[in-house]
Design a protein around this motif. Sequence first.
Motif, mmCIF file in Angstrom:
data_model
loop_
_atom_site.group_PDB
_atom_site.id
_atom_site.type_symbol
_atom_site.label_atom_id
_atom_site.label_comp_id
_atom_site.label_asym_id
_atom_site.label_seq_id
_atom_site.Cartn_x
_atom_site.Cartn_y
_atom_site.Cartn_z
ATOM 1 N N LEU A 14 0.285 -1.277 0.336
ATOM 2 C CA LEU A 14 -0.148 -0.027 0.004
ATOM 3 C C LEU A 14 1.150 1.075 -0.123
ATOM 4 N N PRO A 15 1.769 1.484 0.611
ATOM 5 C CA PRO A 15 2.986 2.637 1.084
ATOM 6 C C PRO A 15 3.474 2.936 -0.735
ATOM 7 N N PHE A 16 3.752 2.119 -1.614
ATOM 8 C CA PHE A 16 4.220 2.336 -2.659
ATOM 9 C C PHE A 16 2.949 2.729 -3.362
ATOM 10 N N ILE A 17 1.958 2.196 -3.631
ATOM 11 C CA ILE A 17 0.362 2.792 -4.150
ATOM 12 C C ILE A 17 0.225 3.953 -3.742
ATOM 13 N N LEU A 18 0.270 4.222 -3.010
ATOM 14 C CA LEU A 18 -0.274 5.279 -2.500
ATOM 15 C C LEU A 18 0.954 6.482 -3.120
ATOM 16 N N GLU A 19 2.290 6.524 -2.841
ATOM 17 C CA GLU A 19 3.262 7.632 -3.669
ATOM 18 C C GLU A 19 3.002 6.742 -5.018
ATOM 19 N N GLY A 20 2.574 5.547 -5.219
ATOM 20 C CA GLY A 20 2.859 6.334 -7.143
ATOM 21 C C GLY A 20 1.214 6.667 -7.353
ATOM 22 N N PHE A 21 0.303 6.901 -6.424
ATOM 23 C CA PHE A 21 -0.941 7.620 -6.728
ATOM 24 C C PHE A 21 -0.656 8.806 -6.641
ATOM 25 N N ARG A 22 0.348 9.445 -5.734
ATOM 26 C CA ARG A 22 0.445 11.217 -5.539
ATOM 27 C C ARG A 22 1.097 11.213 -7.337
ATOM 28 N N ILE A 23 1.892 10.823 -7.409
ATOM 29 C CA ILE A 23 2.848 10.467 -9.333
ATOM 30 C C ILE A 23 1.019 11.292 -10.212
ATOM 31 N N ILE A 164 8.719 5.720 -20.119
ATOM 32 C CA ILE A 164 9.313 6.377 -20.076
ATOM 33 C C ILE A 164 9.820 6.212 -18.044
ATOM 34 N N GLY A 165 9.247 5.624 -17.630
ATOM 35 C CA GLY A 165 10.380 5.829 -16.445
ATOM 36 C C GLY A 165 10.263 6.462 -15.003
ATOM 37 N N VAL A 166 8.493 7.069 -15.239
ATOM 38 C CA VAL A 166 8.120 7.550 -14.260
ATOM 39 C C VAL A 166 7.150 6.657 -13.604
ATOM 40 N N VAL A 167 7.585 6.329 -12.540
ATOM 41 C CA VAL A 167 7.043 5.212 -11.336
ATOM 42 C C VAL A 167 5.040 5.992 -10.793
ATOM 43 N N GLU A 168 4.449 5.572 -11.936
ATOM 44 C CA GLU A 168 3.080 6.231 -10.949
ATOM 45 C C GLU A 168 2.637 5.189 -10.791
ATOM 46 N N MET A 169 1.209 5.474 -10.488
ATOM 47 C CA MET A 169 0.960 3.583 -10.047
ATOM 48 C C MET A 169 0.360 2.663 -9.929
ATOM 49 N N PHE A 170 0.544 2.657 -11.507
ATOM 50 C CA PHE A 170 -0.111 1.022 -12.012
ATOM 51 C C PHE A 170 1.643 0.832 -12.130
ATOM 52 N N VAL A 182 4.081 -11.511 -6.974
ATOM 53 C CA VAL A 182 2.831 -11.403 -6.465
ATOM 54 C C VAL A 182 2.590 -10.350 -7.220
ATOM 55 N N TYR A 183 1.250 -10.341 -7.690
ATOM 56 C CA TYR A 183 0.857 -9.342 -8.417
ATOM 57 C C TYR A 183 -0.425 -8.760 -7.768
ATOM 58 N N THR A 184 -1.551 -9.935 -7.796
ATOM 59 C CA THR A 184 -3.167 -9.891 -6.759
ATOM 60 C C THR A 184 -3.037 -8.217 -5.802
ATOM 61 N N GLU A 185 -2.838 -8.095 -5.029
ATOM 62 C CA GLU A 185 -3.092 -6.935 -4.575
ATOM 63 C C GLU A 185 -2.298 -5.981 -4.621
ATOM 64 N N ALA A 186 -1.224 -6.422 -5.305
ATOM 65 C CA ALA A 186 -1.154 -4.158 -6.512
ATOM 66 C C ALA A 186 -1.944 -3.869 -6.996
ATOM 67 N N VAL A 190 -4.619 -1.428 -7.037
ATOM 68 C CA VAL A 190 -4.426 0.268 -8.229
ATOM 69 C C VAL A 190 -5.820 0.031 -8.909
ATOM 70 N N GLY A 191 -6.564 -0.627 -8.854
ATOM 71 C CA GLY A 191 -7.763 -0.810 -9.571
ATOM 72 C C GLY A 191 -8.839 0.005 -8.675
ATOM 73 N N ILE A 192 -8.919 -0.092 -7.842
ATOM 74 C CA ILE A 192 -9.436 0.302 -6.139
ATOM 75 C C ILE A 192 -9.515 1.773 -6.583
ATOM 76 N N LEU A 193 -8.309 2.812 -6.429
ATOM 77 C CA LEU A 193 -8.067 3.601 -6.179
ATOM 78 C C LEU A 193 -8.041 4.188 -7.707
ATOM 79 N N PHE A 194 -8.195 3.671 -8.588
ATOM 80 C CA PHE A 194 -8.587 4.200 -9.932
ATOM 81 C C PHE A 194 -10.297 4.273 -10.021
ATOM 82 N N LEU A 195 -10.587 3.396 -9.866
ATOM 83 C CA LEU A 195 -12.087 3.242 -9.521
ATOM 84 C C LEU A 195 -12.734 5.090 -8.353
#
Length: 213
Positions: A14-23, A164-170, A182-186, A190-195
Motif C-alpha cells: 500500500l505505501p508504494f501504491i499511494l506514492e505512485g498515486f501521488r505521482i 519513460i520510467g515515471v513510477v506512477e501508480m501502475f 505476486v501481483y494480485t494485491e498490488a 491500483v484498480g480500486i484507487l482508479f475507481l
Amino acid sequence: MSDVWSWQRAADVLPFILEGFRITLLATLVGTAIAAVLGLVVALARRSSRRWLTVPLGIAVEFVRSTPLLVQLVFAYLLLTDLSAMTIGFAVLGIHYATYMSEVYRAGIDAVPRGQWEAAKALNLPRARTWRAVVLPQAIRKTLPGLGNYAISMFKETPFLFAIGVVEMFTAAEQYGSRTFVYTEALTLVGILFLVASYPTSLLVRRLETRLA
C-alpha cells in the motif's frame, strides 16, 4: 483464500501504491492545467484569418490527435534528453489533451448565440473586451463537462508514463510484483484507487452537464 489474497501483502504494498498515486494525481493535475490553457489558446488561434498561422496549427493538431500517446511519450523522451522524464511526461500529456480540449472550446464558442456578438458590436465594445466579457464566459461555461471528461480520461491514461520510467501508480504495482512474484494485491489496489478517484468525478461531471444543459 490466503493463497489468492493476503491482507499482509496488501498492507506491505500500500505505501508504494499511494506514492505512485501521488505521482498519478500530480500528472493529471499538471497535465489538465496545461491542456486547459493551451487548448484555449489553440482554439482562439485557429479562428484567426491568417492562413500562415491556422494551416500549420491545424496540421499539428491533427498530427497529435492521430498518433498514439505512447508513441509521443517515447519520442519526446528520446528527443529531449536534457529534461527529466516526469517533466516530459506531464508536458506530453498536457499537449496531447490540449488538441482535444481545443475542439471542445471551439464547439463552445460556436454555440454562443449570434445575437450576443451583434449586441457587443452594437454597444461598440472593443474586440478584446467582447471576447473577455461576453463570449468566453458563456463558451467556457458550456465546455466544462467536456473538459472534465477529458481530465478523467487523462487520469486513466497516466499508466502510459511507465514507458519513460515515471513510477506512477501502475508502475509501482508492477515493480512490487516483479520483486515478490505476486501481483494480485498490488494490481487490485491500483484498480480500486482508479475507481475511487474517477467514478465520483465522473458523476460530478455528469451532474454538471445536466445542470448546464
